[in-house]
Enzyme design. Sequence first.
Site, PDB file in Angstrom:
ATOM      1  N   ASN A 100       0.823  -1.204   0.000  1.00  0.00           N
ATOM      2  CA  ASN A 100       0.000   0.000   0.000  1.00  0.00           C
ATOM      3  C   ASN A 100       0.855   1.252   0.000  1.00  0.00           C
ATOM      4  OD1 ASN A 100      -2.063  -1.804   0.141  1.00  0.00           O
ATOM      5  ND2 ASN A 100      -2.487  -1.496   2.315  1.00  0.00           N
ATOM      6  N   ASP A 102      -0.749   4.261   0.821  1.00  0.00           N
ATOM      7  CA  ASP A 102      -1.634   5.263   1.436  1.00  0.00           C
ATOM      8  C   ASP A 102      -1.113   5.838   2.749  1.00  0.00           C
ATOM      9  OD1 ASP A 102      -3.944   2.551   2.283  1.00  0.00           O
ATOM     10  OD2 ASP A 102      -2.190   3.251   3.371  1.00  0.00           O
ATOM     11  N   HIS A 117       5.926  -0.625  -2.619  1.00  0.00           N
ATOM     12  CA  HIS A 117       5.494   0.159  -3.784  1.00  0.00           C
ATOM     13  C   HIS A 117       5.576   1.664  -3.534  1.00  0.00           C
ATOM     14  CE1 HIS A 117       2.986  -3.606  -5.060  1.00  0.00           C
ATOM     15  NE2 HIS A 117       4.276  -3.748  -5.292  1.00  0.00           N
ATOM     16  N   CYS A 125      12.146  14.220  -7.398  1.00  0.00           N
ATOM     17  CA  CYS A 125      12.515  15.170  -8.459  1.00  0.00           C
ATOM     18  C   CYS A 125      13.084  14.405  -9.650  1.00  0.00           C
ATOM     19  CB  CYS A 125      13.556  16.156  -7.924  1.00  0.00           C
ATOM     20  SG  CYS A 125      14.199  17.236  -9.214  1.00  0.00           S
ATOM     21  N   CYS A 146       9.719  20.816  -8.591  1.00  0.00           N
ATOM     22  CA  CYS A 146      10.757  20.900  -7.557  1.00  0.00           C
ATOM     23  C   CYS A 146      11.266  22.349  -7.495  1.00  0.00           C
ATOM     24  CB  CYS A 146      11.903  19.952  -7.947  1.00  0.00           C
ATOM     25  SG  CYS A 146      13.317  20.013  -6.858  1.00  0.00           S
ATOM     26  N   ASN A 211      -8.767 -12.657   4.207  1.00  0.00           N
ATOM     27  CA  ASN A 211      -9.305 -12.025   2.997  1.00  0.00           C
ATOM     28  C   ASN A 211     -10.802 -12.265   2.943  1.00  0.00           C
ATOM     29  OD1 ASN A 211      -9.827 -11.296   0.186  1.00  0.00           O
ATOM     30  ND2 ASN A 211      -7.608 -11.373  -0.071  1.00  0.00           N
ATOM     31  N   ALA A 229     -10.773  -7.721   7.550  1.00  0.00           N
ATOM     32  CA  ALA A 229      -9.544  -7.707   8.356  1.00  0.00           C
ATOM     33  C   ALA A 229      -9.735  -6.966   9.669  1.00  0.00           C
ATOM     34  CB  ALA A 229      -8.424  -7.055   7.541  1.00  0.00           C
TER      35      ALA A 229
HETATM   36  C1  BV8 Z   1       8.248  -5.297 -11.813  1.00  0.00           C
HETATM   37  C2  BV8 Z   1       1.815   1.549  -6.718  1.00  0.00           C
HETATM   38  C3  BV8 Z   1      10.114  -5.717 -13.206  1.00  0.00           C
HETATM   39  C4  BV8 Z   1       1.241   2.575  -7.632  1.00  0.00           C
HETATM   40  C5  BV8 Z   1       1.362  -0.682  -7.612  1.00  0.00           C
HETATM   41  C6  BV8 Z   1       5.468 -11.793 -13.106  1.00  0.00           C
HETATM   42  C7  BV8 Z   1       4.279 -12.384 -13.507  1.00  0.00           C
HETATM   43  C8  BV8 Z   1       3.215 -11.606 -13.986  1.00  0.00           C
HETATM   44  C9  BV8 Z   1       3.346 -10.209 -14.082  1.00  0.00           C
HETATM   45  C10 BV8 Z   1       4.527  -9.647 -13.687  1.00  0.00           C
HETATM   46  C11 BV8 Z   1       5.577 -10.408 -13.193  1.00  0.00           C
HETATM   47  N1  BV8 Z   1       6.605  -9.570 -12.880  1.00  0.00           N
HETATM   48  C12 BV8 Z   1       6.251  -8.316 -13.172  1.00  0.00           C
HETATM   49  C13 BV8 Z   1       4.992  -8.316 -13.665  1.00  0.00           C
HETATM   50  C14 BV8 Z   1       4.246  -7.143 -14.102  1.00  0.00           C
HETATM   51  C15 BV8 Z   1       3.539  -6.444 -12.936  1.00  0.00           C
HETATM   52  C16 BV8 Z   1       2.433  -7.303 -12.388  1.00  0.00           C
HETATM   53  O1  BV8 Z   1       2.605  -7.983 -11.390  1.00  0.00           O
HETATM   54  N2  BV8 Z   1       1.296  -7.199 -13.021  1.00  0.00           N
HETATM   55  C17 BV8 Z   1       0.113  -7.940 -12.537  1.00  0.00           C
HETATM   56  C18 BV8 Z   1      -1.093  -7.006 -12.570  1.00  0.00           C
HETATM   57  C19 BV8 Z   1      -0.061  -9.166 -13.368  1.00  0.00           C
HETATM   58  N3  BV8 Z   1       4.475  -6.111 -11.888  1.00  0.00           N
HETATM   59  C20 BV8 Z   1       5.222  -4.999 -12.000  1.00  0.00           C
HETATM   60  O2  BV8 Z   1       5.198  -4.285 -12.984  1.00  0.00           O
HETATM   61  C21 BV8 Z   1       6.139  -4.658 -10.848  1.00  0.00           C
HETATM   62  N4  BV8 Z   1       7.438  -4.341 -11.391  1.00  0.00           N
HETATM   63  O3  BV8 Z   1       8.104  -6.453 -11.602  1.00  0.00           O
HETATM   64  O4  BV8 Z   1       9.264  -4.781 -12.578  1.00  0.00           O
HETATM   65  C22 BV8 Z   1      11.415  -5.036 -13.352  1.00  0.00           C
HETATM   66  C23 BV8 Z   1      12.539  -5.594 -12.737  1.00  0.00           C
HETATM   67  C24 BV8 Z   1      13.771  -4.982 -12.909  1.00  0.00           C
HETATM   68  C25 BV8 Z   1      13.878  -3.801 -13.657  1.00  0.00           C
HETATM   69  C26 BV8 Z   1      12.737  -3.225 -14.238  1.00  0.00           C
HETATM   70  C27 BV8 Z   1      11.502  -3.849 -14.103  1.00  0.00           C
HETATM   71  C28 BV8 Z   1       5.656  -3.426 -10.118  1.00  0.00           C
HETATM   72  C29 BV8 Z   1       4.368  -3.702  -9.414  1.00  0.00           C
HETATM   73  C30 BV8 Z   1       3.965  -2.488  -8.548  1.00  0.00           C
HETATM   74  C31 BV8 Z   1       2.876  -1.714  -9.239  1.00  0.00           C
HETATM   75  N5  BV8 Z   1       2.409  -0.627  -8.369  1.00  0.00           N
HETATM   76  N6  BV8 Z   1       1.014   0.320  -6.802  1.00  0.00           N
HETATM   77  C32 BV8 Z   1      -0.082   3.067  -7.142  1.00  0.00           C
HETATM   78  O5  BV8 Z   1      -0.631   2.554  -6.150  1.00  0.00           O
HETATM   79  O6  BV8 Z   1      -0.591   4.015  -7.768  1.00  0.00           O
HETATM   80  S1  BV8 Z   1       0.450  -2.100  -7.598  1.00  0.00           S
HETATM   81  C33 BV8 Z   1      -1.048  -1.913  -6.841  1.00  0.00           C
HETATM   82  O7  BV8 Z   1      -1.601  -3.247  -6.778  1.00  0.00           O
HETATM   83  C34 BV8 Z   1      -1.031  -1.463  -5.371  1.00  0.00           C
HETATM   84  O8  BV8 Z   1       0.239  -1.305  -4.805  1.00  0.00           O
HETATM   85  C35 BV8 Z   1      -1.760  -2.616  -4.691  1.00  0.00           C
HETATM   86  O9  BV8 Z   1      -1.448  -2.773  -3.369  1.00  0.00           O
HETATM   87  C36 BV8 Z   1      -1.230  -3.716  -5.509  1.00  0.00           C
HETATM   88  C37 BV8 Z   1      -1.737  -5.095  -5.323  1.00  0.00           C
HETATM   89  O10 BV8 Z   1      -3.129  -5.058  -5.250  1.00  0.00           O
HETATM   90  P1  BV8 Z   1      -3.779  -5.426  -3.820  1.00  0.00           P
HETATM   91  O11 BV8 Z   1      -3.101  -4.620  -2.767  1.00  0.00           O
HETATM   92  O12 BV8 Z   1      -3.768  -6.891  -3.650  1.00  0.00           O
HETATM   93  O13 BV8 Z   1      -5.216  -4.835  -3.991  1.00  0.00           O
HETATM   94  P2  BV8 Z   1      -6.455  -5.508  -4.766  1.00  0.00           P
HETATM   95  O14 BV8 Z   1      -7.501  -4.460  -4.890  1.00  0.00           O
HETATM   96  O15 BV8 Z   1      -5.975  -6.230  -5.977  1.00  0.00           O
HETATM   97  O16 BV8 Z   1      -6.968  -6.632  -3.758  1.00  0.00           O
HETATM   98  C38 BV8 Z   1      -7.544  -6.268  -2.515  1.00  0.00           C
HETATM   99  C39 BV8 Z   1      -7.789  -7.567  -1.779  1.00  0.00           C
HETATM  100  O17 BV8 Z   1      -8.303  -7.256  -0.491  1.00  0.00           O
HETATM  101  C40 BV8 Z   1      -8.814  -8.458  -2.467  1.00  0.00           C
HETATM  102  O18 BV8 Z   1      -8.330  -9.801  -2.443  1.00  0.00           O
HETATM  103  C41 BV8 Z   1     -10.064  -8.318  -1.584  1.00  0.00           C
HETATM  104  O19 BV8 Z   1     -10.805  -9.531  -1.534  1.00  0.00           O
HETATM  105  C42 BV8 Z   1      -9.453  -8.040  -0.250  1.00  0.00           C
HETATM  106  N7  BV8 Z   1     -10.287  -7.233   0.650  1.00  0.00           N
HETATM  107  C43 BV8 Z   1     -11.101  -6.186   0.320  1.00  0.00           C
HETATM  108  N8  BV8 Z   1     -11.656  -5.686   1.462  1.00  0.00           N
HETATM  109  C44 BV8 Z   1     -11.150  -6.408   2.503  1.00  0.00           C
HETATM  110  C45 BV8 Z   1     -10.280  -7.398   1.991  1.00  0.00           C
HETATM  111  N9  BV8 Z   1      -9.637  -8.284   2.780  1.00  0.00           N
HETATM  112  C46 BV8 Z   1      -9.853  -8.187   4.113  1.00  0.00           C
HETATM  113  N10 BV8 Z   1     -10.663  -7.267   4.690  1.00  0.00           N
HETATM  114  C47 BV8 Z   1     -11.329  -6.371   3.910  1.00  0.00           C
HETATM  115  N11 BV8 Z   1     -12.149  -5.474   4.498  1.00  0.00           N
END
Ligand code: BV8
Length: 250
Positions: A100, A102, A117, A125, A146, A211, A229
């Site tokens: 997160n 936030d 993240h 900058c 900046c 979850n 949670a």
């Molecule tokens: C990288 C910041 C390489 C920005 C975010 C391997 C396989 C497949 C894909 C990839 C891979 N390696 C890389 C990738 C690509 C990509 C990726 O993973 N894509 C996915 C979508 C397939 N990853 C990347 O690009 C990463 N970089 O690997 O770079 C590299 C290496 C060297 C050199 C250069 C490059 C970077 C990933 C980071 C992206 N940035 N956020 C912003 O926020 O604006 S990601 C974003 O998603 C947030 O950070 C968020 O936290 C994150 C994950 O989502 P969740 O937190 O899980 O949130 P979500 O809504 O999905 O789920 C919420 C859950 O809570 C649900 O399950 C729900 O049921 C549950 N819930 C809801 N309410 C409750 C609850 N549980 C309990 N109580 C409740 N009340």
Amino acid sequence: MTLPTLDARILQAKSVVVLTGAGVSAESNVPTFRGADGLWRRHRAEDLATPEAFGRDPRLVWEWYDWRRQLIATRRPNAAHEAIAALETYVPEFLLVTQNVDGLHRRAGSRRMAELHGSLWRVRCLAEETVTENLAVPLPSLPPHCACGAPLRPDVVWFGEALPTDAIRQAWDAAESCDVMLVVGTSALVQPAASLPMVGKAHGAYVVEVNLEATPLTRIADETHYGKAGEILPRLLGTLAQPRTPTPSP
Ligand code: BV8
């Protein structure tokens, strides 16, 4: 033979890791990414949370981040954040690994934390690469600049960007050596964060998931607790979810 309760297991643990995602902030009314009211619903991740999007239209990307900052500034940590912050004070080796951005864990009092993240409340900058805290709500101008005149970007990790090396190294080392890993509120879809529970499991950690629904992690978790949670963590952690009462001075 009855399984030890989680709080008993944690009290016997030397090292505990907690991995959180957007679900831990849901009860603070911060929209998650992929839920029904998800942030991505109104915007596609590819349109906004990527360096290409920022290069194409920095103002649009900053409008989205400024909107999120303004929304989160009116929110407060919930019982889940508070339980995790309290837990940290009972465990010798503790690390909170959060996806997160936030800032609600820090506001709840968490300190031993790796922000995989980045944070909405820091800016970077583009010329000097310096990172500074910026709490201005709303931002005075979009995109902000900046003092040196160069544009600023949010200090968050966009899709396609590498995670901060110190944070990912800290998280990986902790996952490889923890006795218990608690995974709270993540869809376990975003890599490399989603691999951490598998790393913990492979090194012998007892993995507990909290979850609303099943995730790709559920099949390897030792326990999965379905529900909110903010309701489950205080019940699961018992007294460990309560701040330590300072021992009265003699
Ligand atoms: C990288 C910041 C390489 C920005 C975010 C391997 C396989 C497949 C894909 C990839 C891979 N390696 C890389 C990738 C690509 C990509 C990726 O993973 N894509 C996915 C979508 C397939 N990853 C990347 O690009 C990463 N970089 O690997 O770079 C590299 C290496 C060297 C050199 C250069 C490059 C970077 C990933 C980071 C992206 N940035 N956020 C912003 O926020 O604006 S990601 C974003 O998603 C947030 O950070 C968020 O936290 C994150 C994950 O989502 P969740 O937190 O899980 O949130 P979500 O809504 O999905 O789920 C919420 C859950 O809570 C649900 O399950 C729900 O049921 C549950 N819930 C809801 N309410 C409750 C609850 N549980 C309990 N109580 C409740 N009340």
